[in-house]
Structures are given as C-alpha cells and as structure tokens.
Design a protein around this motif. Structure first.
Motif, PDB file in Angstrom:
ATOM      1  N   GLY A 107       0.819  -1.216   0.000  1.00 55.79           N
ATOM      2  CA  GLY A 107       0.000   0.000   0.000  1.00 55.79           C
ATOM      3  C   GLY A 107       0.849   1.260   0.000  1.00 55.79           C
ATOM      4  O   GLY A 107       0.582   2.205  -0.750  1.00 55.79           O
ATOM      5  N   ILE A 108       1.894   1.269   0.837  1.00 59.42           N
ATOM      6  CA  ILE A 108       2.793   2.432   0.881  1.00 59.42           C
ATOM      7  C   ILE A 108       3.525   2.581  -0.447  1.00 59.42           C
ATOM      8  O   ILE A 108       3.657   3.684  -0.991  1.00 59.42           O
ATOM      9  N   GLY A 109       4.039   1.457  -0.975  1.00 57.30           N
ATOM     10  CA  GLY A 109       4.755   1.515  -2.253  1.00 57.30           C
ATOM     11  C   GLY A 109       3.883   2.045  -3.377  1.00 57.30           C
ATOM     12  O   GLY A 109       4.326   2.881  -4.183  1.00 57.30           O
ATOM     13  N   ALA A 110       2.636   1.565  -3.440  1.00 56.50           N
ATOM     14  CA  ALA A 110       1.724   2.013  -4.498  1.00 56.50           C
ATOM     15  C   ALA A 110       1.327   3.480  -4.304  1.00 56.50           C
ATOM     16  O   ALA A 110       1.263   4.248  -5.268  1.00 56.50           O
ATOM     17  N   GLU A 111       1.070   3.869  -3.053  1.00 58.60           N
ATOM     18  CA  GLU A 111       0.649   5.246  -2.782  1.00 58.60           C
ATOM     19  C   GLU A 111       1.747   6.248  -3.124  1.00 58.60           C
ATOM     20  O   GLU A 111       1.512   7.226  -3.850  1.00 58.60           O
ATOM     21  N   LEU A 112       2.946   6.002  -2.603  1.00 63.76           N
ATOM     22  CA  LEU A 112       4.044   6.931  -2.882  1.00 63.76           C
ATOM     23  C   LEU A 112       4.483   6.844  -4.338  1.00 63.76           C
ATOM     24  O   LEU A 112       4.907   7.844  -4.927  1.00 63.76           O
ATOM     25  N   GLY A 113       4.388   5.643  -4.925  1.00 64.80           N
ATOM     26  CA  GLY A 113       4.729   5.500  -6.331  1.00 64.80           C
ATOM     27  C   GLY A 113       3.808   6.311  -7.226  1.00 64.80           C
ATOM     28  O   GLY A 113       4.266   6.972  -8.175  1.00 64.80           O
ATOM     29  N   SER A 114       2.515   6.276  -6.930  1.00 63.10           N
ATOM     30  CA  SER A 114       1.571   7.063  -7.726  1.00 63.10           C
ATOM     31  C   SER A 114       1.793   8.559  -7.520  1.00 63.10           C
ATOM     32  O   SER A 114       1.651   9.352  -8.461  1.00 63.10           O
ATOM     33  N   MET A 115       2.160   8.954  -6.303  1.00 59.91           N
ATOM     34  CA  MET A 115       2.454  10.368  -6.058  1.00 59.91           C
ATOM     35  C   MET A 115       3.710  10.793  -6.803  1.00 59.91           C
ATOM     36  O   MET A 115       3.797  11.929  -7.290  1.00 59.91           O
ATOM     37  N   LYS A 116       4.679   9.889  -6.892  1.00 63.01           N
ATOM     38  CA  LYS A 116       5.910  10.189  -7.625  1.00 63.01           C
ATOM     39  C   LYS A 116       5.633  10.330  -9.119  1.00 63.01           C
ATOM     40  O   LYS A 116       6.121  11.261  -9.778  1.00 63.01           O
ATOM     41  N   VAL A 117       4.840   9.415  -9.658  1.00 58.90           N
ATOM     42  CA  VAL A 117       4.553   9.409 -11.091  1.00 58.90           C
ATOM     43  C   VAL A 117       3.735  10.632 -11.492  1.00 58.90           C
ATOM     44  O   VAL A 117       3.959  11.226 -12.555  1.00 58.90           O
ATOM     45  N   THR A 118       2.785  11.013 -10.647  1.00 56.43           N
ATOM     46  CA  THR A 118       1.928  12.164 -10.963  1.00 56.43           C
ATOM     47  C   THR A 118       2.550  13.486 -10.518  1.00 56.43           C
ATOM     48  O   THR A 118       1.865  14.521 -10.520  1.00 56.43           O
ATOM     49  N   GLU A 119       3.816  13.443 -10.096  1.00 61.80           N
ATOM     50  CA  GLU A 119       4.596  14.627  -9.735  1.00 61.80           C
ATOM     51  C   GLU A 119       4.047  15.381  -8.525  1.00 61.80           C
ATOM     52  O   GLU A 119       4.317  16.567  -8.351  1.00 61.80           O
ATOM     53  N   GLN A 120       3.289  14.692  -7.670  1.00 65.07           N
ATOM     54  CA  GLN A 120       2.806  15.331  -6.452  1.00 65.07           C
ATOM     55  C   GLN A 120       3.956  15.583  -5.470  1.00 65.07           C
ATOM     56  O   GLN A 120       3.941  16.575  -4.728  1.00 65.07           O
ATOM     57  N   ILE A 121       4.933  14.684  -5.452  1.00 62.22           N
ATOM     58  CA  ILE A 121       6.085  14.872  -4.570  1.00 62.22           C
ATOM     59  C   ILE A 121       6.892  16.092  -5.014  1.00 62.22           C
ATOM     60  O   ILE A 121       7.343  16.890  -4.179  1.00 62.22           O
ATOM     61  N   ASP A 122       7.058  16.254  -6.326  1.00 66.60           N
ATOM     62  CA  ASP A 122       7.751  17.445  -6.834  1.00 66.60           C
ATOM     63  C   ASP A 122       6.992  18.714  -6.483  1.00 66.60           C
ATOM     64  O   ASP A 122       7.598  19.748  -6.160  1.00 66.60           O
ATOM     65  N   ALA A 123       5.661  18.648  -6.536  1.00 71.94           N
ATOM     66  CA  ALA A 123       4.843  19.819  -6.196  1.00 71.94           C
ATOM     67  C   ALA A 123       4.995  20.188  -4.723  1.00 71.94           C
ATOM     68  O   ALA A 123       4.997  21.380  -4.371  1.00 71.94           O
ATOM     69  N   MET A 124       5.155  19.177  -3.854  1.00 68.83           N
ATOM     70  CA  MET A 124       5.360  19.462  -2.431  1.00 68.83           C
ATOM     71  C   MET A 124       6.693  20.180  -2.214  1.00 68.83           C
ATOM     72  O   MET A 124       6.779  21.094  -1.396  1.00 68.83           O
ATOM     73  N   GLU A 125       7.716  19.765  -2.942  1.00 66.49           N
ATOM     74  CA  GLU A 125       9.021  20.414  -2.822  1.00 66.49           C
ATOM     75  C   GLU A 125       8.947  21.871  -3.284  1.00 66.49           C
ATOM     76  O   GLU A 125       9.545  22.760  -2.670  1.00 66.49           O
ATOM     77  N   VAL A 126       8.216  22.127  -4.356  1.00 68.63           N
ATOM     78  CA  VAL A 126       8.053  23.489  -4.863  1.00 68.63           C
ATOM     79  C   VAL A 126       7.302  24.347  -3.852  1.00 68.63           C
ATOM     80  O   VAL A 126       7.559  25.562  -3.712  1.00 68.63           O
ATOM     81  N   SER A 127       6.373  23.713  -3.101  1.00 70.10           N
ATOM     82  CA  SER A 127       5.573  24.439  -2.110  1.00 70.10           C
ATOM     83  C   SER A 127       6.288  24.589  -0.770  1.00 70.10           C
ATOM     84  O   SER A 127       5.662  24.925   0.240  1.00 70.10           O
TER      85      SER A 127
END
Length: 252
Positions: A107-127
């Motif tokens: 569940g963690i792998g899929a959740e963070l993986g989808s956030m990585k693919v959809t660039e949500q993690i990059d958006a958090m860094e920008v914010s």
C-alpha cells in the motif's frame, strides 16, 4: 552478471542513504504529528480485521494439528502451554509481520509510487514542504510502532483460537485454559519476540517508502514498486528473524 552486481551495489548504496536521511530528519523540527497519527490509524486500526482472522486461525489450526501427536505421548494437558509458547515466540510475530508486509508495504509503495509518477512529490518540494519528512518519516515511525502492537494483539487472538481448537474434541473452561497458558508463559518469552517486531515494522515501512519514493516514470512503475516492496519486505522479515533467533540463543 556484471550489470546485476552493479545494480545490487547501487541499490544498497541508495537504501543506505535513504535510511541515513530518515535518522537525520526524525530529529529535526517541524514534527508532522497529525500525519503520524493518521498513519497509525491507517496502518494499525485498519489492519485489525485481517490480523484478527489470521491470529485466530493460527491458534485454531496449530491446536487441532498438534493434538494427535500430543495424545500419542500422553501430553495432551501440555497442549495449551505448547501452543501459546509457539505463538508468542515465533509463529505470531513472523506470520503477522508477513501479512502486514503484504498489506502495508504494498500500500505504501503504491501510494508513494503514484504520487511520484503524478509529480505530487515534486509539487510538495516546490511548495516548500519537505516530502520526505511528511511522507516517509511518518509512515516508517507508524509501522515501527504499530507492528509490535498488532503482534501482541495477534498473540491474544491466537491463544483464544487455541482455546476454541482445544474444545473441538476436548473440554476445558476458559479460566482453566488461560490459567495454564499464563502459568507457563514467562516475561522473558515476550522480550525477544517484541524487540524483533520493532525491526520488522521498521523495515516494512522503510522498504515500502523506498520503493514508492524511487518509482520511475510511467503508471506501470506503480505496480512494480508495490510488488517489489512486498517481496523485499517479506525477505527482510525472514532474514531478521534468522538473526534474531541466533542472538536470542546467545543471550536468553
């Protein structure tokens, strides 16, 4: 062969840096208390039904399968203590950790993986939000805390399952059964089992977060990250258990 070894060493280095960053970030404010509590709820409370069913079946099946052999040696009265010791020392911690590795690490792998693919993690860094601290630290801490609690809960449910299994073809009151269990269980039986579950929880969270946080681009990588998280977490549990048995044999 050269490429395979190169990938192993690269992954080892990345995991080491990933782990080192965790211990660095864990002591730096701000502390994401609300997200940590939310993860404890998601990882702990929502896993209770699965752990309950698994723990009950473990105790029930172990008792039913062991009864014929115990009867052959005239040791049926030892069945409650044997089942409880087996559950507390080895079976419940390992099986519960494996069940959680399949549910939580994927569940963690899929959740963070989808956030990585959809660039949500990059958006958090920008914010100006530290995604590692918000996403990774909270999840690893939650798994490290919740897995031991789930294992202790599985111990209790497993012993109750053993009571039901004993009474399938026998007759013993619940008070007499649990008195027999408590009489033969020492506090020292719990210490090694509980200590190793903290390591189980830490590696389940660490591997799930690492695989998801480092997923490559493309939707297919989400499934790959979840699958690799389950396989690596399950393998790490067996390795840690093997080491724990050797250390326990030396000191306890």
């Amino acid at each position: 062969m050269h490429t395979y070894l190169k990938n192993i060493f690269e992954d080892t280095g990345k995991v080491t840096l990933f782990t080192g960053r965790f211990f660095k970030e864990i002591i730096k404010p701000p502390f994401q208390i609300n997200e940590f509590i939310r993860q404890c709820y998601a990882i702990g409370y929502k896993s209770l039904p699965l752990v309950s069913i698994t723990g009950f079946i473990m105790g029930l099946v172990l008792t039913i399968q062991s009864r014929p052999t115990m009867i052959q040696f005239g040791a049926e009265s030892w069945l409650p203590s044997m089942v409880s010791l087996s559950l507390v020392r080895e079976i419940a911690p390992v099986i519960t950790a494996l069940i959680c590795a399949g549910k939580i690490a994927s569940g963690i792998g899929a959740e963070l993986g989808s956030m990585k693919v959809t660039e949500q993690i990059d958006a958090m860094e920008v914010s100006a939000i530290n995604p590692y601290k918000y996403l990774v630290v909270t999840r690893i801490l939650a798994t490290t805390l919740m897995i031991p609690i789930l294992v202790l809960y599985a111990d209790l449910i497993g012993v109750f399952g053993g009571y039901i299994g004993f009474n399938v073809r026998g007759s013993m009151s619940m008070f007499a059964y649990f008195s027999e269990v408590i009489e033969h269980l020492d506090f020292i039986d719990f210490i090694p089992a509980v200590i190793k579950t903290f390591f189980f929880g830490f590696f389940i969270g660490l591997i799930g977060c690492y695989k998801g946080f480092n997923a490559s681009s493309g939707t297919a990588s989400v499934g790959i990250a979840a699958n690799e998280a389950v396989v690596a977490a399950s393998l790490s549990i067996f390795i840690l258990d093997m080491l724990a048995v050797q250390i326990t044999d030396l000191f306890f």
